[in-house]
Scaffold this motif. Sequence first.
Motif, PDB file in Angstrom:
ATOM      1  N   LYS A   1      50.162   2.282  20.318  1.00 52.96           N
ATOM      2  CA  LYS A   1      49.112   2.907  21.225  1.00 52.96           C
ATOM      3  C   LYS A   1      49.203   4.267  20.985  1.00 52.96           C
ATOM      4  CE  LYS A   1      48.108   3.636  26.168  1.00 52.96           C
ATOM      5  NZ  LYS A   1      48.430   5.110  25.969  1.00 52.96           N
ATOM      6  N   ARG A   2      50.408   4.971  21.150  1.00 49.41           N
ATOM      7  CA  ARG A   2      50.494   6.435  20.673  1.00 49.41           C
ATOM      8  C   ARG A   2      50.068   6.947  19.576  1.00 49.41           C
ATOM      9  NH1 ARG A   2      54.895   5.380  23.855  1.00 49.41           N
ATOM     10  NH2 ARG A   2      56.418   4.946  22.334  1.00 49.41           N
ATOM     11  N   LEU A   3      50.360   6.148  18.502  1.00 51.98           N
ATOM     12  CA  LEU A   3      49.911   6.570  16.971  1.00 51.98           C
ATOM     13  C   LEU A   3      48.396   6.287  16.988  1.00 51.98           C
ATOM     14  CD1 LEU A   3      50.767   7.172  14.158  1.00 51.98           C
ATOM     15  CD2 LEU A   3      50.643   4.586  13.776  1.00 51.98           C
ATOM     16  N   ARG A   4      47.651   5.414  17.634  1.00 53.67           N
ATOM     17  CA  ARG A   4      46.278   5.343  17.697  1.00 53.67           C
ATOM     18  C   ARG A   4      45.720   6.369  18.582  1.00 53.67           C
ATOM     19  NH1 ARG A   4      43.806   3.291  22.065  1.00 53.67           N
ATOM     20  NH2 ARG A   4      45.532   1.786  22.570  1.00 53.67           N
TER      21      ARG A   4
ATOM     22  N   ASP B   1      52.180  14.671  21.487  1.00 52.15           N
ATOM     23  CA  ASP B   1      52.476  16.177  21.803  1.00 52.15           C
ATOM     24  C   ASP B   1      52.836  16.919  20.613  1.00 52.15           C
ATOM     25  OD1 ASP B   1      52.030  15.405  24.632  1.00 52.15           O
ATOM     26  OD2 ASP B   1      54.285  14.978  24.909  1.00 52.15           O
ATOM     27  N   GLN B   2      52.922  16.408  19.470  1.00 56.50           N
ATOM     28  CA  GLN B   2      53.211  17.252  18.412  1.00 56.50           C
ATOM     29  C   GLN B   2      51.826  18.147  18.014  1.00 56.50           C
ATOM     30  OE1 GLN B   2      56.450  17.523  17.136  1.00 56.50           O
ATOM     31  NE2 GLN B   2      56.907  16.201  18.851  1.00 56.50           N
ATOM     32  N   PRO B   3      51.899  19.008  17.665  1.00 55.55           N
ATOM     33  CA  PRO B   3      51.062  20.228  17.144  1.00 55.55           C
ATOM     34  C   PRO B   3      50.397  19.763  15.758  1.00 55.55           C
ATOM     35  CG  PRO B   3      53.017  21.428  17.214  1.00 55.55           C
ATOM     36  CD  PRO B   3      53.350  19.964  17.945  1.00 55.55           C
ATOM     37  N   ASN B   4      49.001  19.604  15.612  1.00 59.45           N
ATOM     38  CA  ASN B   4      48.566  19.344  14.368  1.00 59.45           C
ATOM     39  C   ASN B   4      48.907  20.482  13.385  1.00 59.45           C
ATOM     40  OD1 ASN B   4      47.348  16.837  15.207  1.00 59.45           O
ATOM     41  ND2 ASN B   4      45.857  18.153  16.114  1.00 59.45           N
ATOM     42  N   LEU B   5      49.003  20.075  12.143  1.00 62.05           N
ATOM     43  CA  LEU B   5      49.296  21.268  11.130  1.00 62.05           C
ATOM     44  C   LEU B   5      48.018  21.716  11.003  1.00 62.05           C
ATOM     45  CD1 LEU B   5      51.828  19.165   8.964  1.00 62.05           C
ATOM     46  CD2 LEU B   5      52.355  20.946  10.590  1.00 62.05           C
ATOM     47  N   PRO B   6      48.315  23.016  10.687  1.00 64.77           N
ATOM     48  CA  PRO B   6      46.920  24.021  10.346  1.00 64.77           C
ATOM     49  C   PRO B   6      46.320  23.498   8.987  1.00 64.77           C
ATOM     50  CG  PRO B   6      48.803  25.408  10.089  1.00 64.77           C
ATOM     51  CD  PRO B   6      49.168  24.233  10.828  1.00 64.77           C
ATOM     52  N   ASN B   7      44.936  23.153   8.798  1.00 68.56           N
ATOM     53  CA  ASN B   7      44.348  22.992   7.863  1.00 68.56           C
ATOM     54  C   ASN B   7      44.766  21.850   6.817  1.00 68.56           C
ATOM     55  OD1 ASN B   7      43.021  25.536   7.595  1.00 68.56           O
ATOM     56  ND2 ASN B   7      45.078  26.414   6.882  1.00 68.56           N
TER      57      ASN B   7
END
Length: 319
Positions: free
Chosen positions: A151-154, A62-68
């Motif tokens: 599993k969640r990391l994958r 659920d953590q947002p991906n960092l831009p760029n």
Amino acid sequence: MSEMADLIYFRIQTQMLPYLIFVFISVSGVLSGRSCYWNAQCPFQLYSSKTPYDTVRGDIRDQPNLPNCEAVSAWTLNRHGNRNPGDSVIDDIKVIIGLKDEIISSYEAGTSQLCSQDIENLRRWSWNETIDASASFLTGTGYEELYGIGKRLREKYPQLLPSSNDSYYFRTTNEQRTVTSSKAFVHGFTDNTNLSLSIDGPWERDDLIRPYENCEKYQVETKASQELDDQLTAYYSSTEFIAVQNNVQQRLGISTKLSSNDIYSIYELCRFDRSWTPTLKSPWCSVFTDDDLVVLEYEDDVWHYYRNVNRTNDQQFSI
């Protein structure tokens, strides 16, 4: 006559119904003022290092991906999952289990403050004898915890799953609970993939992950220091702990005088047992209030701080 009798009976029931409702509401109001563990809506959840991981974890997915920014590598240092108590704790727990019949008898004699359903749950409770032969071993719950992390990391970073097994390195320490935890993590990380990954170790001497085991300074000045015993003695002599001890003694209403070690052993049984159940509840936890549990959790804070921190020359170094 039969019809008249039925009619009179119906009228009596109709006339009495408001009074019956009133009495029922009154009794319910009295009972609701008594706090019972078995139906607590928000039971206390924090039990130091014995808190089930799923109770307090987040979710990396659920953590947002960092831009760029794109993940190209992952490094993780994991503790083992939920485990059985060690030999010495099991011995202390067995002493407490020996008080079960006395606790139930106290309730039947009217000297206990525990609720009926909590006593009924305690009456049905039994110790799992297989634990005696698997002290400190990883539990099924612990396996699921580490499997879930992998599993969640994958699922969060599928781009980290190339086809080559050489892209990964896993290492474990020399304990059954850590060896099995590492297998669970790898299982979750590689499930539904074509990867077949190996785990390095365990090593008999591990200066990379467990250097403190071979550090004489730590073993002598911290782990075996008198300061830890002194601090624990101060904790068990504190006003807060003595209040918990007196409260539990009164709540159980038993003639056996409970020592400070007995109180903490009930807590150990409570927090280990609840961590293995789907409902995350144990009848042994019913002897404590939430305030009691806050005080008891602090014992682990004292133990871990003074056992795992070097305080030589008034300086603190994490080990």
